[in-house]
Design a protein around this motif. Structure first.
Motif, PDB file in Angstrom:
ATOM      1  N   TYR A  32       0.711  -1.059  -0.005  1.00  0.00           N
ATOM      2  CA  TYR A  32       0.084   0.029  -0.007  1.00  0.00           C
ATOM      3  C   TYR A  32       0.714   1.308   0.007  1.00  0.00           C
ATOM      4  O   TYR A  32       0.319   2.553   0.184  1.00  0.00           O
ATOM      5  CB  TYR A  32      -1.026  -0.165   1.289  1.00  0.00           C
ATOM      6  CG  TYR A  32      -1.797  -1.310   1.193  1.00  0.00           C
ATOM      7  CD1 TYR A  32      -3.011  -1.461   0.451  1.00  0.00           C
ATOM      8  CD2 TYR A  32      -1.512  -2.086   2.418  1.00  0.00           C
ATOM      9  CE1 TYR A  32      -3.530  -2.796   0.236  1.00  0.00           C
ATOM     10  CE2 TYR A  32      -2.322  -3.441   2.304  1.00  0.00           C
ATOM     11  CZ  TYR A  32      -3.147  -3.748   1.351  1.00  0.00           C
ATOM     12  OH  TYR A  32      -4.034  -4.690   1.378  1.00  0.00           O
ATOM     13  N   PHE A  80      -0.635  -3.031  -4.313  1.00  0.00           N
ATOM     14  CA  PHE A  80      -2.185  -2.785  -4.795  1.00  0.00           C
ATOM     15  C   PHE A  80      -2.333  -1.469  -5.221  1.00  0.00           C
ATOM     16  O   PHE A  80      -3.125  -1.166  -6.323  1.00  0.00           O
ATOM     17  CB  PHE A  80      -2.654  -3.230  -3.591  1.00  0.00           C
ATOM     18  CG  PHE A  80      -3.280  -4.578  -3.437  1.00  0.00           C
ATOM     19  CD1 PHE A  80      -3.294  -5.465  -4.394  1.00  0.00           C
ATOM     20  CD2 PHE A  80      -2.849  -5.184  -2.106  1.00  0.00           C
ATOM     21  CE1 PHE A  80      -3.870  -6.916  -3.982  1.00  0.00           C
ATOM     22  CE2 PHE A  80      -3.033  -6.353  -1.752  1.00  0.00           C
ATOM     23  CZ  PHE A  80      -3.487  -7.474  -2.826  1.00  0.00           C
ATOM     24  N   PHE A 123      -4.906 -11.602  -7.757  1.00  0.00           N
ATOM     25  CA  PHE A 123      -5.386 -12.345  -6.679  1.00  0.00           C
ATOM     26  C   PHE A 123      -6.212 -13.425  -7.145  1.00  0.00           C
ATOM     27  O   PHE A 123      -6.852 -12.720  -8.389  1.00  0.00           O
ATOM     28  CB  PHE A 123      -5.700 -11.632  -5.375  1.00  0.00           C
ATOM     29  CG  PHE A 123      -6.565 -10.241  -5.584  1.00  0.00           C
ATOM     30  CD1 PHE A 123      -7.755 -10.497  -5.997  1.00  0.00           C
ATOM     31  CD2 PHE A 123      -6.032  -9.110  -5.542  1.00  0.00           C
ATOM     32  CE1 PHE A 123      -8.571  -9.539  -6.342  1.00  0.00           C
ATOM     33  CE2 PHE A 123      -6.665  -8.068  -5.801  1.00  0.00           C
ATOM     34  CZ  PHE A 123      -8.246  -8.229  -6.489  1.00  0.00           C
ATOM     35  N   THR A 142      -9.820 -15.128  -6.269  1.00  0.00           N
ATOM     36  CA  THR A 142     -10.640 -15.417  -4.804  1.00  0.00           C
ATOM     37  C   THR A 142     -12.092 -15.878  -5.613  1.00  0.00           C
ATOM     38  O   THR A 142     -12.250 -16.048  -6.983  1.00  0.00           O
ATOM     39  CB  THR A 142     -11.171 -13.910  -4.471  1.00  0.00           C
ATOM     40  OG1 THR A 142     -11.968 -13.315  -5.015  1.00  0.00           O
ATOM     41  CG2 THR A 142     -10.096 -13.208  -3.861  1.00  0.00           C
ATOM     42  N   THR A 192     -13.647 -13.562  -8.043  1.00  0.00           N
ATOM     43  CA  THR A 192     -12.891 -13.330  -9.301  1.00  0.00           C
ATOM     44  C   THR A 192     -12.977 -14.626 -10.466  1.00  0.00           C
ATOM     45  O   THR A 192     -12.685 -14.582 -11.456  1.00  0.00           O
ATOM     46  CB  THR A 192     -11.408 -12.921  -9.395  1.00  0.00           C
ATOM     47  OG1 THR A 192     -10.582 -13.998  -8.732  1.00  0.00           O
ATOM     48  CG2 THR A 192     -11.337 -11.667  -8.298  1.00  0.00           C
ATOM     49  N   GLY A 207     -12.279  -3.294   0.270  1.00  0.00           N
ATOM     50  CA  GLY A 207     -11.313  -4.069  -0.171  1.00  0.00           C
ATOM     51  C   GLY A 207     -11.933  -4.766  -1.741  1.00  0.00           C
ATOM     52  O   GLY A 207     -11.790  -5.734  -2.087  1.00  0.00           O
ATOM     53  N   GLY A 234     -11.399  -4.711  -5.021  1.00  0.00           N
ATOM     54  CA  GLY A 234     -10.574  -5.418  -5.769  1.00  0.00           C
ATOM     55  C   GLY A 234     -10.955  -5.279  -7.203  1.00  0.00           C
ATOM     56  O   GLY A 234     -10.585  -3.982  -7.450  1.00  0.00           O
ATOM     57  N   GLU A 273     -11.267   1.207  -1.823  1.00  0.00           N
ATOM     58  CA  GLU A 273     -10.008   0.519  -2.643  1.00  0.00           C
ATOM     59  C   GLU A 273      -8.995   1.293  -2.529  1.00  0.00           C
ATOM     60  O   GLU A 273      -9.075   2.567  -2.499  1.00  0.00           O
ATOM     61  CB  GLU A 273     -10.361   0.130  -4.079  1.00  0.00           C
ATOM     62  CG  GLU A 273     -10.431  -1.471  -4.234  1.00  0.00           C
ATOM     63  CD  GLU A 273      -9.169  -2.285  -3.631  1.00  0.00           C
ATOM     64  OE1 GLU A 273      -8.231  -1.625  -3.612  1.00  0.00           O
ATOM     65  OE2 GLU A 273      -9.402  -3.373  -3.321  1.00  0.00           O
ATOM     66  N   ARG A 274      -7.862   0.891  -2.222  1.00  0.00           N
ATOM     67  CA  ARG A 274      -6.534   1.325  -2.451  1.00  0.00           C
ATOM     68  C   ARG A 274      -5.868   1.627  -4.072  1.00  0.00           C
ATOM     69  O   ARG A 274      -5.340   2.336  -4.348  1.00  0.00           O
ATOM     70  CB  ARG A 274      -5.430   0.661  -1.727  1.00  0.00           C
ATOM     71  CG  ARG A 274      -5.647   0.813   0.019  1.00  0.00           C
ATOM     72  CD  ARG A 274      -5.231   2.187   0.544  1.00  0.00           C
ATOM     73  NE  ARG A 274      -5.750   2.015   1.999  1.00  0.00           N
ATOM     74  CZ  ARG A 274      -4.679   2.004   2.907  1.00  0.00           C
ATOM     75  NH1 ARG A 274      -3.585   1.472   2.711  1.00  0.00           N
ATOM     76  NH2 ARG A 274      -5.089   1.862   3.968  1.00  0.00           N
ATOM     77  N   HIS A 328     -14.962  -9.019   1.471  1.00  0.00           N
ATOM     78  CA  HIS A 328     -14.735 -10.214   1.153  1.00  0.00           C
ATOM     79  C   HIS A 328     -13.016 -10.472   0.662  1.00  0.00           C
ATOM     80  O   HIS A 328     -12.576  -9.802  -0.236  1.00  0.00           O
ATOM     81  CB  HIS A 328     -15.687 -10.769  -0.281  1.00  0.00           C
ATOM     82  CG  HIS A 328     -15.228 -12.176  -0.739  1.00  0.00           C
ATOM     83  ND1 HIS A 328     -14.627 -12.554  -1.631  1.00  0.00           N
ATOM     84  CD2 HIS A 328     -15.926 -13.217  -0.506  1.00  0.00           C
ATOM     85  CE1 HIS A 328     -14.658 -13.688  -1.958  1.00  0.00           C
ATOM     86  NE2 HIS A 328     -15.780 -14.147  -1.189  1.00  0.00           N
ATOM     87  N   GLU A 329     -12.556 -11.136   1.626  1.00  0.00           N
ATOM     88  CA  GLU A 329     -11.021 -11.334   1.351  1.00  0.00           C
ATOM     89  C   GLU A 329     -10.241 -10.043   1.312  1.00  0.00           C
ATOM     90  O   GLU A 329      -9.440 -10.033   0.683  1.00  0.00           O
ATOM     91  CB  GLU A 329     -10.720 -12.184   0.188  1.00  0.00           C
ATOM     92  CG  GLU A 329     -10.815 -13.779   0.282  1.00  0.00           C
ATOM     93  CD  GLU A 329      -9.986 -14.537  -0.796  1.00  0.00           C
ATOM     94  OE1 GLU A 329      -8.862 -14.186  -0.830  1.00  0.00           O
ATOM     95  OE2 GLU A 329     -10.346 -15.505  -1.049  1.00  0.00           O
ATOM     96  N   TRP A 330     -10.811  -9.221   2.489  1.00  0.00           N
ATOM     97  CA  TRP A 330      -9.941  -8.027   2.661  1.00  0.00           C
ATOM     98  C   TRP A 330      -8.917  -8.086   3.679  1.00  0.00           C
ATOM     99  O   TRP A 330      -7.788  -7.856   3.623  1.00  0.00           O
ATOM    100  CB  TRP A 330     -11.228  -6.912   2.935  1.00  0.00           C
ATOM    101  CG  TRP A 330     -10.589  -5.653   3.396  1.00  0.00           C
ATOM    102  CD1 TRP A 330      -9.475  -5.009   3.069  1.00  0.00           C
ATOM    103  CD2 TRP A 330     -11.070  -4.883   4.561  1.00  0.00           C
ATOM    104  NE1 TRP A 330      -9.021  -3.896   3.872  1.00  0.00           N
ATOM    105  CE2 TRP A 330     -10.059  -3.791   4.843  1.00  0.00           C
ATOM    106  CE3 TRP A 330     -12.076  -5.006   5.527  1.00  0.00           C
ATOM    107  CZ2 TRP A 330     -10.396  -2.811   5.939  1.00  0.00           C
ATOM    108  CZ3 TRP A 330     -11.950  -4.110   6.661  1.00  0.00           C
ATOM    109  CH2 TRP A 330     -11.190  -2.953   6.778  1.00  0.00           C
ATOM    110  N   ASP A 336      -5.437  -9.425   3.702  1.00  0.00           N
ATOM    111  CA  ASP A 336      -4.452  -8.445   3.206  1.00  0.00           C
ATOM    112  C   ASP A 336      -4.158  -7.213   4.062  1.00  0.00           C
ATOM    113  O   ASP A 336      -3.495  -6.472   3.683  1.00  0.00           O
ATOM    114  CB  ASP A 336      -4.989  -8.033   1.731  1.00  0.00           C
ATOM    115  CG  ASP A 336      -4.471  -8.924   0.792  1.00  0.00           C
ATOM    116  OD1 ASP A 336      -3.156  -9.109   0.602  1.00  0.00           O
ATOM    117  OD2 ASP A 336      -5.340  -9.418  -0.167  1.00  0.00           O
TER     118      ASP A 336
END
Ligand SMILES: C[S@@+](CC[C@H](N)C(=O)[O-])C[C@H]1O[C@@H](n2cnc3c(N)ncnc32)[C@H](O)[C@@H]1O
Length: 268
Positions: free
Chosen positions: A13, A19, A26, A28, A31, A62, A64, A86-87, A115-117, A120
């Motif tokens: 970050y 990211f 990634f 998930t 995706t 997050g 994505g 998001e970043r 979700h899957e944040w 990370d």
């Protein structure tokens, strides 16, 4: 010398972080073309069943690739506000209805998804009561988290991040979905990921860095939370056709996505 957490944060970050620079390699369940449509439908159904008066906002923290919000923009109610936090930069092909921002809306009502944040979110690695430095040497004394919850990865950063995120939700449902452990299965899990494969963690932005989420501590971080497995939560999902049947099988696989934890809190 930086702590592992500082090096991890910079690698993902920082100004030139993985990211920040827009890497999205990634993999998930949101995706994966096999599982994404069914999981998105299930999550949208959960959002729809959330009783909220007035304006309804879906916030995906997050976010994505924005895949879930894209699904909601296509299949959900036309008057919902959609926000990706998001970043990473905004994905090129995202529906213009979806706002793409770096911070959560101050206050909102509706549905908050992570979700899957949290896997990370950088954390401190602890060895013998000391915070580990990037070169493996011991740093300052560790905080109290590992004494209370056990293990060698200090989950307090995730608890704090989740508590803060849920704090923005006035009414509605907040849901964190992630792979993780609880006290009896706690183990060191810091892993690098490159091209979808695990690798030795290095802190130069050449790989993603993740660690399992301490799901029991996460659920305790916000009063009223419920922790269940994805396998159990999807037990009653009805499928149509071969594709959905294999998607559901993958999403409920106890050795895969089915072992993920759902931490849900309802604010009424
Ligand atoms: C593994 S990806 C998951 C993406 C998506 N939710 C999915 O399941 O496909 C984690 C994402 O969280 C983002 N992220 C991590 N910390 C963040 C923060 N504090 N604010 C916003 N986004 C963050 C990262 O940039 C990354 O894109």
């Amino acid at each position: 010398v930086r702590t592992v957490r500082q090096a991890w944060d910079e690698a993902l970050y920082g100004p030139a972080g993985r990211f920040t620079a827009g890497h999205r390699d990634f993999a998930t369940a949101l995706t994966d073309p096999v599982t994404a449509p069914l999981l998105s439908r299930v999550l949208l159904d959960l959002a729809r069943s959330t009783p909220v008066d007035g304006d309804f906002t879906v916030v995906d923290v997050g976010a994505g690739t924005g895949a879930f919000l894209q699904h909601v923009a296509t299949c959900g109610p036309a008057d919902w506000r959609l926000v990706g936090v998001e970043r990473a930069p905004r994905p090129a092909a995202l529906d213009p209805r979806v706002a793409w921002v770096a911070e959560l809306p101050l206050r909102f009502r509706g549905f908050l998804l992570a979700h899957e944040w949290l896997d990370d979110v950088p954390l401190d690695v602890v060895r013998d009561g000391r915070v580990m430095l990037e070169d493996g040497s011991p740093g300052a004394a560790a905080g109290p988290w590992t004494h209370g919850w056990g293990g060698d990865e200090d989950g307090s950063a995730r608890d704090d991040a989740w508590r803060a995120a849920v704090g923005h939700l006035d009414r509605g449902t907040a849901l964190a979905v992630d792979y993780g452990h609880t006290r009896t299965t706690r183990r060191p899990t810091l892993t690098g990921w490159r091209d979808g494969r695990p690798c030795r963690p290095v802190y130069d932005g050449s790989c993603d860095l993740t660690a399992h989420v301490a799901l029991d501590s996460l659920a305790a971080a916000v009063p009223g939370s419920r922790l269940s497995s994805q396998r159990d939560r999807l037990a009653a999902v009805e499928t149509r056709g071969l594709q959905e049947t294999s998607a559901l099988r993958a999403l409920r696989d106890p050795d895969g996505y089915g072992g993920y934890g759902w931490v849900q809190v309802d604010r009424r």
